[in-house]
Design an enzyme around this catalytic site. Structure first.
Site, PDB file in Angstrom:
ATOM      1  N   GLU A   1       4.095 -16.693  -1.236  1.00 36.11           N
ATOM      2  CA  GLU A   1       2.757 -17.287  -1.129  1.00 36.11           C
ATOM      3  C   GLU A   1       2.250 -17.267   0.310  1.00 36.11           C
ATOM      4  O   GLU A   1       1.058 -17.098   0.551  1.00 36.11           O
ATOM      5  CB  GLU A   1       2.743 -18.699  -1.710  1.00 36.11           C
ATOM      6  CG  GLU A   1       3.062 -18.767  -3.193  1.00 36.11           C
ATOM      7  CD  GLU A   1       2.208 -17.849  -4.075  1.00 36.11           C
ATOM      8  OE1 GLU A   1       1.057 -17.527  -3.707  1.00 36.11           O
ATOM      9  OE2 GLU A   1       2.706 -17.436  -5.150  1.00 36.11           O
TER      10      GLU A   1
ATOM     11  N   HIS B   1       0.787 -13.888   0.786  1.00 34.89           N
ATOM     12  CA  HIS B   1      -0.573 -13.830   0.215  1.00 34.89           C
ATOM     13  C   HIS B   1      -1.579 -14.520   1.134  1.00 34.89           C
ATOM     14  O   HIS B   1      -2.687 -14.026   1.335  1.00 34.89           O
ATOM     15  CB  HIS B   1      -0.617 -14.499  -1.161  1.00 34.89           C
ATOM     16  CG  HIS B   1      -0.083 -13.666  -2.275  1.00 34.89           C
ATOM     17  ND1 HIS B   1      -0.275 -12.305  -2.380  1.00 34.89           N
ATOM     18  CD2 HIS B   1       0.640 -14.026  -3.374  1.00 34.89           C
ATOM     19  CE1 HIS B   1       0.302 -11.859  -3.483  1.00 34.89           C
ATOM     20  NE2 HIS B   1       0.869 -12.881  -4.101  1.00 34.89           N
TER      21      HIS B   1
ATOM     22  N   HIS C   1       0.677  -7.747  -3.855  1.00 36.96           N
ATOM     23  CA  HIS C   1       1.977  -7.504  -4.462  1.00 36.96           C
ATOM     24  C   HIS C   1       2.516  -6.131  -4.065  1.00 36.96           C
ATOM     25  O   HIS C   1       1.764  -5.175  -3.919  1.00 36.96           O
ATOM     26  CB  HIS C   1       1.900  -7.625  -5.983  1.00 36.96           C
ATOM     27  CG  HIS C   1       1.748  -9.037  -6.422  1.00 36.96           C
ATOM     28  ND1 HIS C   1       0.942  -9.413  -7.464  1.00 36.96           N
ATOM     29  CD2 HIS C   1       2.297 -10.182  -5.952  1.00 36.96           C
ATOM     30  CE1 HIS C   1       1.007 -10.732  -7.613  1.00 36.96           C
ATOM     31  NE2 HIS C   1       1.817 -11.214  -6.708  1.00 36.96           N
ATOM     32  N   CYS C   2       3.820  -6.073  -3.916  1.00 36.02           N
ATOM     33  CA  CYS C   2       4.535  -4.866  -3.498  1.00 36.02           C
ATOM     34  C   CYS C   2       5.172  -4.209  -4.726  1.00 36.02           C
ATOM     35  O   CYS C   2       5.532  -4.900  -5.690  1.00 36.02           O
ATOM     36  CB  CYS C   2       5.608  -5.251  -2.481  1.00 36.02           C
ATOM     37  SG  CYS C   2       6.547  -3.861  -1.823  1.00 36.02           S
TER      38      CYS C   2
ATOM     39  N   CYS D   1      10.035  -6.221   2.496  1.00 35.27           N
ATOM     40  CA  CYS D   1      10.484  -4.845   2.689  1.00 35.27           C
ATOM     41  C   CYS D   1       9.932  -4.372   4.034  1.00 35.27           C
ATOM     42  O   CYS D   1       9.127  -5.063   4.663  1.00 35.27           O
ATOM     43  CB  CYS D   1      10.005  -3.947   1.552  1.00 35.27           C
ATOM     44  SG  CYS D   1       8.208  -3.658   1.540  1.00 35.27           S
TER      45      CYS D   1
ATOM     46  N   CYS E   1       6.014  -4.248   4.065  1.00 39.17           N
ATOM     47  CA  CYS E   1       5.406  -5.583   4.026  1.00 39.17           C
ATOM     48  C   CYS E   1       5.699  -6.368   5.299  1.00 39.17           C
ATOM     49  O   CYS E   1       4.873  -7.156   5.749  1.00 39.17           O
ATOM     50  CB  CYS E   1       5.862  -6.347   2.791  1.00 39.17           C
ATOM     51  SG  CYS E   1       5.151  -5.693   1.257  1.00 39.17           S
TER      52      CYS E   1
END
Length: 185
Positions: A131, A134, A140-141, A165, A168
């Site tokens: 969160e 976000h 989303h990955c 990752c 990200c």
């Protein structure tokens, strides 16, 4: 405005758990955290037909609060939903700097499993990081091991790691830097 994450309990949330979330976000993201005084249970968001709390209504309420920090993460024990889904583990407004996570469905006991504090805490940490991502603008990955992978079932949360990752991670750092820089101007 302080450049930190404020963690705010809604209703009763164990203080130790709040400090563990703060520790996790500081370690994983390099964001200083502080614990705010608690808020009452969000009765204004309760949906009698569903027996759950509308997370969008709570988020709107949180966005109206004076914000003295860079981001706010609310933590609650109530069961959350959004109108198009049966439940959610958390909700954040993309680049809204405000998020909420629910502990309700993260507890192993909810799934008739034995009490497992380590599993519970791992789920909480992953949900908080997700969160927070976000809140800073991440979506989303596709990498199922990345903390930004969508968790539609608890098995998704259990499978992913408590980290971003490599892609990200770079995006998170970039968004955080931009957010802090925008805050200073």
């Amino acid at each position: 405005m302080s450049r930190c994450l404020t963690i705010c309990p809604i209703g009763f949330v164990e203080e130790e758990l709040l400090y563990r979330i703060a520790e996790c976000t500081e370690k994983a993201c390099g964001i200083a955290s502080k614990i705010a005084s608690g808020m009452e249970n969000p009765s204004y968001a309760f949906d009698e037909k569903r027996g759950q709390y509308n997370s969008k209504t709570i988020l709107k309420h949180l966005l109206q609060l004076p914000r003295e920090s860079l981001m706010l993460m609310a933590v609650t024990n109530v069961d959350l939903f959004v109108p198009i889904l049966k439940y959610v583990y958390g909700l954040a407004q993309i680049r809204g700097r405000c998020a909420i996570i629910s502990l309700y469905r993260l507890r192993p006991e909810f799934y008739n499993e034995s009490n497992n504090p380590d599993l519970f805490m791992a789920r909480v940490e992953k949900t908080a990081l997700h969160e927070l991502g976000h809140s800073l603008g991440l979506t989303h990955c596709r990498d199922r091991r990345c903390v930004m992978y969508s968790s539609t079932r608890i098995e998704d949360t259990d499978y992913k790691e408590s980290r971003f990752c490599s892609t990200c991670d770079v995006l998170f750092a970039w968004h955080l830097h931009k957010c802090v820089h925008d805050d200073q101007t």
